[in-house]
Design a protein around this motif. Sequence first.
Motif, PDB file in Angstrom:
ATOM      1  N   ASN A   1       5.869  -3.738  -3.103  1.00 16.97           N
ATOM      2  CA  ASN A   1       4.628  -4.863  -3.452  1.00 16.97           C
ATOM      3  C   ASN A   1       4.176  -5.165  -2.202  1.00 16.97           C
ATOM      4  OD1 ASN A   1       5.680  -4.844  -6.099  1.00 16.97           O
ATOM      5  ND2 ASN A   1       7.245  -6.564  -5.825  1.00 16.97           N
ATOM      6  N   THR A   2       3.234  -4.355  -1.926  1.00 14.01           N
ATOM      7  CA  THR A   2       2.479  -4.449  -0.396  1.00 14.01           C
ATOM      8  C   THR A   2       1.155  -4.265  -0.474  1.00 14.01           C
ATOM      9  OG1 THR A   2       4.528  -3.213   0.810  1.00 14.01           O
ATOM     10  CG2 THR A   2       2.386  -3.126   2.137  1.00 14.01           C
ATOM     11  N   ALA A   3       0.465  -5.307   0.307  1.00 10.64           N
ATOM     12  CA  ALA A   3      -1.030  -5.395   0.440  1.00 10.64           C
ATOM     13  C   ALA A   3      -1.195  -5.312   1.859  1.00 10.64           C
ATOM     14  CB  ALA A   3      -1.492  -6.601  -0.150  1.00 10.64           C
ATOM     15  N   GLY A   4      -2.500  -4.291   1.853  1.00 13.05           N
ATOM     16  CA  GLY A   4      -2.843  -4.385   3.409  1.00 13.05           C
ATOM     17  C   GLY A   4      -4.353  -5.008   3.383  1.00 13.05           C
ATOM     18  N   ILE A   5      -4.510  -5.915   4.238  1.00 15.25           N
ATOM     19  CA  ILE A   5      -6.216  -6.596   4.270  1.00 15.25           C
ATOM     20  C   ILE A   5      -6.640  -6.370   5.440  1.00 15.25           C
ATOM     21  CG2 ILE A   5      -7.192  -8.702   3.622  1.00 15.25           C
ATOM     22  CD1 ILE A   5      -4.818  -9.652   2.114  1.00 15.25           C
ATOM     23  N   VAL A   6      -8.005  -6.008   5.333  1.00 13.83           N
ATOM     24  CA  VAL A   6      -8.899  -5.796   6.556  1.00 13.83           C
ATOM     25  C   VAL A   6      -9.746  -6.895   6.419  1.00 13.83           C
ATOM     26  CG1 VAL A   6     -10.267  -4.383   8.193  1.00 13.83           C
ATOM     27  CG2 VAL A   6      -8.433  -3.412   7.192  1.00 13.83           C
ATOM     28  N   PHE A   7      -9.998  -7.910   7.141  1.00 16.80           N
ATOM     29  CA  PHE A   7     -11.012  -9.141   6.700  1.00 16.80           C
ATOM     30  C   PHE A   7     -11.759  -9.589   7.953  1.00 16.80           C
ATOM     31  CE2 PHE A   7      -6.692 -10.678   7.705  1.00 16.80           C
ATOM     32  CZ  PHE A   7      -6.910 -11.958   8.382  1.00 16.80           C
ATOM     33  N   GLU A   8     -12.798 -10.190   7.632  1.00 11.40           N
ATOM     34  CA  GLU A   8     -13.610 -10.624   8.756  1.00 11.40           C
ATOM     35  C   GLU A   8     -13.826 -12.382   8.512  1.00 11.40           C
ATOM     36  OE1 GLU A   8     -17.143  -8.610   9.482  1.00 11.40           O
ATOM     37  OE2 GLU A   8     -16.178  -6.770   9.359  1.00 11.40           O
ATOM     38  N   ASN A   9     -13.912 -13.098   9.492  1.00 10.18           N
ATOM     39  CA  ASN A   9     -14.136 -14.508   9.375  1.00 10.18           C
ATOM     40  C   ASN A   9     -15.850 -14.711   9.622  1.00 10.18           C
ATOM     41  OD1 ASN A   9     -14.573 -14.213  12.002  1.00 10.18           O
ATOM     42  ND2 ASN A   9     -13.024 -15.882  12.556  1.00 10.18           N
TER      43      ASN A   9
ATOM     44  N   SER B   1      -3.847   2.296  -3.977  1.00  7.16           N
ATOM     45  CA  SER B   1      -3.432   3.469  -2.913  1.00  7.16           C
ATOM     46  C   SER B   1      -2.062   4.013  -3.655  1.00  7.16           C
ATOM     47  CB  SER B   1      -3.216   3.181  -1.689  1.00  7.16           C
ATOM     48  OG  SER B   1      -2.720   4.473  -0.824  1.00  7.16           O
ATOM     49  N   ASP B   2      -2.015   5.333  -3.670  1.00  5.60           N
ATOM     50  CA  ASP B   2      -0.283   5.707  -3.922  1.00  5.60           C
ATOM     51  C   ASP B   2       0.274   6.263  -2.846  1.00  5.60           C
ATOM     52  OD1 ASP B   2      -1.870   8.161  -3.035  1.00  5.60           O
ATOM     53  OD2 ASP B   2      -1.824   9.185  -4.982  1.00  5.60           O
ATOM     54  N   GLU B   3      -0.006   5.716  -1.534  1.00 11.86           N
ATOM     55  CA  GLU B   3       0.626   6.002  -0.413  1.00 11.86           C
ATOM     56  C   GLU B   3       2.079   5.231  -0.334  1.00 11.86           C
ATOM     57  OE1 GLU B   3       0.476   5.116   4.370  1.00 11.86           O
ATOM     58  OE2 GLU B   3      -1.492   4.934   3.170  1.00 11.86           O
ATOM     59  N   GLU B   4       3.290   5.614   0.078  1.00 17.33           N
ATOM     60  CA  GLU B   4       4.411   4.692  -0.023  1.00 17.33           C
ATOM     61  C   GLU B   4       4.343   4.064   1.161  1.00 17.33           C
ATOM     62  OE1 GLU B   4       7.794   7.153  -0.448  1.00 17.33           O
ATOM     63  OE2 GLU B   4       7.213   8.329  -2.195  1.00 17.33           O
ATOM     64  N   MET B   5       5.073   2.774   0.888  1.00 16.42           N
ATOM     65  CA  MET B   5       5.341   1.801   2.079  1.00 16.42           C
ATOM     66  C   MET B   5       6.562   1.405   2.054  1.00 16.42           C
ATOM     67  SD  MET B   5       2.126   1.814   2.987  1.00 16.42           S
ATOM     68  CE  MET B   5       1.716   0.119   4.037  1.00 16.42           C
ATOM     69  N   LYS B   6       6.767   0.691   3.064  1.00 14.73           N
ATOM     70  CA  LYS B   6       8.261   0.128   3.263  1.00 14.73           C
ATOM     71  C   LYS B   6       8.882  -0.779   1.959  1.00 14.73           C
ATOM     72  CE  LYS B   6       9.010  -2.612   6.576  1.00 14.73           C
ATOM     73  NZ  LYS B   6       8.946  -3.135   7.906  1.00 14.73           N
ATOM     74  N   HIS B   7       7.867  -1.392   1.600  1.00 10.55           N
ATOM     75  CA  HIS B   7       8.043  -2.298   0.445  1.00 10.55           C
ATOM     76  C   HIS B   7       7.320  -1.785  -0.804  1.00 10.55           C
ATOM     77  CE1 HIS B   7       8.919  -5.767  -1.877  1.00 10.55           C
ATOM     78  NE2 HIS B   7       9.886  -6.170  -1.411  1.00 10.55           N
TER      79      HIS B   7
ATOM     80  N   LEU C   1      -3.687  -2.187  -2.409  1.00 10.33           N
ATOM     81  CA  LEU C   1      -2.631  -2.555  -2.982  1.00 10.33           C
ATOM     82  C   LEU C   1      -1.729  -1.029  -3.154  1.00 10.33           C
ATOM     83  CD1 LEU C   1      -3.872  -4.698  -5.874  1.00 10.33           C
ATOM     84  CD2 LEU C   1      -3.095  -5.345  -3.688  1.00 10.33           C
ATOM     85  N   TYR C   2      -0.573  -1.362  -2.563  1.00  9.33           N
ATOM     86  CA  TYR C   2       0.285  -0.175  -2.746  1.00  9.33           C
ATOM     87  C   TYR C   2       1.506  -0.272  -3.592  1.00  9.33           C
ATOM     88  CZ  TYR C   2      -1.922   0.652   1.776  1.00  9.33           C
ATOM     89  OH  TYR C   2      -2.945   0.745   2.943  1.00  9.33           O
ATOM     90  N   GLY C   3       2.277   0.801  -4.183  1.00  7.75           N
ATOM     91  CA  GLY C   3       3.369   0.746  -4.852  1.00  7.75           C
ATOM     92  C   GLY C   3       3.241   0.172  -6.115  1.00  7.75           C
ATOM     93  N   SER C   4       4.025  -0.829  -6.298  1.00  4.76           N
ATOM     94  CA  SER C   4       3.956  -1.585  -7.844  1.00  4.76           C
ATOM     95  C   SER C   4       2.855  -2.284  -7.701  1.00  4.76           C
ATOM     96  CB  SER C   4       5.464  -2.372  -7.799  1.00  4.76           C
ATOM     97  OG  SER C   4       5.430  -2.818  -8.922  1.00  4.76           O
ATOM     98  N   PHE C   5       2.506  -2.884  -6.727  1.00  3.68           N
ATOM     99  CA  PHE C   5       1.163  -3.710  -6.902  1.00  3.68           C
ATOM    100  C   PHE C   5       0.053  -2.728  -7.075  1.00  3.68           C
ATOM    101  CE2 PHE C   5       1.202  -7.371  -3.300  1.00  3.68           C
ATOM    102  CZ  PHE C   5       2.172  -7.974  -4.410  1.00  3.68           C
ATOM    103  N   ALA C   6      -0.059  -1.442  -6.879  1.00  7.34           N
ATOM    104  CA  ALA C   6      -0.985  -0.636  -7.243  1.00  7.34           C
ATOM    105  C   ALA C   6      -0.983  -0.262  -8.772  1.00  7.34           C
ATOM    106  CB  ALA C   6      -1.249   0.538  -6.338  1.00  7.34           C
ATOM    107  N   GLU C   7       0.248   0.013  -8.806  1.00  5.60           N
ATOM    108  CA  GLU C   7       0.787   0.598 -10.371  1.00  5.60           C
ATOM    109  C   GLU C   7       0.554  -0.396 -11.487  1.00  5.60           C
ATOM    110  OE1 GLU C   7       4.576   2.038  -9.901  1.00  5.60           O
ATOM    111  OE2 GLU C   7       4.011   3.679  -8.535  1.00  5.60           O
ATOM    112  N   THR C   8       0.981  -1.566 -11.219  1.00  7.76           N
ATOM    113  CA  THR C   8       1.015  -2.627 -12.298  1.00  7.76           C
ATOM    114  C   THR C   8      -0.187  -3.787 -12.001  1.00  7.76           C
ATOM    115  OG1 THR C   8       2.792  -3.903 -11.663  1.00  7.76           O
ATOM    116  CG2 THR C   8       3.138  -1.914 -13.061  1.00  7.76           C
ATOM    117  N   GLY C   9      -0.524  -3.691 -10.940  1.00  3.68           N
ATOM    118  CA  GLY C   9      -1.453  -4.712 -10.523  1.00  3.68           C
ATOM    119  C   GLY C   9      -2.526  -5.319 -11.360  1.00  3.68           C
ATOM    120  N   LYS C  10      -3.042  -4.642 -12.135  1.00  5.65           N
ATOM    121  CA  LYS C  10      -4.081  -4.862 -12.850  1.00  5.65           C
ATOM    122  C   LYS C  10      -3.703  -5.799 -14.132  1.00  5.65           C
ATOM    123  CE  LYS C  10      -8.330  -3.292 -11.864  1.00  5.65           C
ATOM    124  NZ  LYS C  10      -9.739  -4.111 -11.609  1.00  5.65           N
TER     125      LYS C  10
END
Length: 220
Positions: free
Chosen positions: A105-113, A97-103, A47-56
Motif C-alpha cells: 500500500n504505497t504512494a509516491g507523490i511529487v508535489f510543488e508548493n 503502477s504495477d511496479e513492486e514496492m517494499k510495502h 499508486l503501487y501494489g494493492s493501492f493500484a489494484e483496488t484503489g479505484k
Amino acid sequence: MKEYGLFDLIGPQMIGPSSSHTAGAARIGYVASRMAGGCVKKAIVTLYGSFAETGKGHGTDKAVIAGLLGFAPDDDRLRIAPQLAKEWGRDIRVEFSDEEMKHPNTAGIVFENEDGRKIHMTGASIGGGNIEIQSINGMDVSFGCDYPTLLIFHQDRPGVISSVTGVLAEHEINIAFMKVFRNSRWQNACMVIETDGEVEDCLVEQIRSENQDIVEVCKL
C-alpha cells in the motif's frame, strides 16, 4: 505480548470504506500538504501494489487528493476531492503502477508548493489508518506522525541537534520520540521530532532562525 489500544480495535475516525486504502491514503496526502506549507499547487501521485489494484474501488485516489487539499480522513469532502481540486486550480494527477514496492500500500507523490519548491515523498499505509513516511527527496526516513511532529531539514553539523532540543526544553516541550536521518556524514540530514504537545508557530520560527545550518522546518 503486544499491547493494543482502543484505536487499534475500533480503527480511525474516517470516511470509508477502508482504513488502509482510504484513511491511510488521506493521511499520506495530508503529510505532503503540511510539508508544502498547506498549499499543494501541483502534484503527481503514483499508486503501487494493492493501492493500484483496488484503489479505484476503495477511493484511494480520491483520498490522496483529499489529503493533498488539507482534508482529514473523516472530512465529508473526501468523496468530491477531485472536483474541488479542479475548482481550486490545483493540478493533481493520479497514476497507477504495477511496479513492486517494499510495502503493497504505497504512494509516491511529487508535489510543488506556491513558491514552486518541488518535493518527492514516498509513504505507505500500514494498517488501521496508520502510515509510514519512507523517503523524502531520495533520503530514507521512517516516521508516522502519530504525535505532533517537527520535520527539520539541516546540514549535518555539530550543534544543530542541541540548538533544536534546547529551544524545546526552554519552552517545556517534551520530546516523545526523535530520529535523525542523513544521506552521508557531513551532508544533508533530516531530524524528526515527535512531541507530547503542539509546538507553537513562534517556536518553529525560533528553531529555524537560531542555527544557520537549518534549511527548513515543517510542522506536521
